[in-house]
Write a protein that holds these residues in place. Structure first.
Motif, short mmCIF file in Angstrom:
data_model
loop_
_atom_site.label_atom_id
_atom_site.label_comp_id
_atom_site.label_asym_id
_atom_site.label_seq_id
_atom_site.Cartn_x
_atom_site.Cartn_y
_atom_site.Cartn_z
N UNK A 12 0.84 -1.20 0.00
CA UNK A 12 0.00 0.00 0.00
C UNK A 12 0.87 1.25 0.00
N UNK A 13 1.94 1.23 0.80
CA UNK A 13 2.85 2.36 0.87
C UNK A 13 3.44 2.66 -0.51
N UNK A 14 3.98 1.66 -1.16
CA UNK A 14 4.62 1.86 -2.46
C UNK A 14 3.61 2.32 -3.50
N UNK B 218 0.38 10.26 -3.04
CA UNK B 218 -0.80 10.42 -2.19
C UNK B 218 -0.33 10.57 -0.73
N UNK B 219 0.04 11.78 -0.30
CA UNK B 219 0.60 11.94 1.03
C UNK B 219 -0.38 11.59 2.16
N UNK B 220 -1.66 11.91 1.98
CA UNK B 220 -2.63 11.57 3.02
C UNK B 220 -2.82 10.06 3.12
N UNK B 221 -2.82 9.38 1.98
CA UNK B 221 -2.94 7.92 1.98
C UNK B 221 -1.74 7.26 2.63
N UNK B 222 -0.55 7.81 2.39
CA UNK B 222 0.66 7.28 3.03
C UNK B 222 0.57 7.52 4.53
N UNK C 295 2.88 14.48 10.88
CA UNK C 295 4.08 15.01 10.25
C UNK C 295 4.47 14.24 8.99
N UNK C 296 3.78 13.14 8.71
CA UNK C 296 4.15 12.29 7.58
C UNK C 296 3.78 12.94 6.24
N UNK C 297 2.54 13.35 6.07
CA UNK C 297 2.12 13.95 4.79
C UNK C 297 2.95 15.20 4.46
#
Length: 107
Positions: free
Chosen positions: A14-16, A23-27, A56-58
């Motif tokens: 899913x990450x890749x 898709x920063x929100x999906x990540x 902080x991820x997106x």
């Protein structure tokens, strides 16, 4: 019930996939609420440093992506053209490295 290995593989896939779509929100939703993530590198690069919360991820990805050369930085998944390949024992990988150029370095 999925094994730890199966669950980890599902999250990695899913990450890749989301990384490839930018898709920063999906990540971000794949991460725990609390994280311990350090991205080493020069303080001149705005995406380096420590992150401790999911929120902080997106911003990490949306800050980093514009600094890579369009069409030259890409997500690579070995044997990724068929469903059978995705189920193989080879895991996806990301390549940025020397194919990227940081605008903050004048590139």
């Amino acid at each position: 019930m999925a094994t730890d290995t199966q669950a980890s593989r599902t999250v990695a896939e899913k990450f890749v996939e989301r990384l490839g779509r930018q898709d920063p929100d999906g990540i971000q939703e794949l991460f725990s609420e609390e994280i311990d993530w350090h991205v080493p590198g020069s303080d001149a690069l705005p995406w380096t440093g420590r992150r401790t919360r999911r929120e902080e991820v997106a911003p990490y990805f949306t800050t980093m992506w514009p600094h890579f050369a369009h069409g030259r930085s890409k997500v690579v998944t070995p044997l990724a053209t068929s469903m059978a390949a995705r189920r193989s024992t080879r895991s996806p990988c990301m390549r940025f490295g020397d194919r990227s150029r940081a605008r903050s370095q004048g590139g």
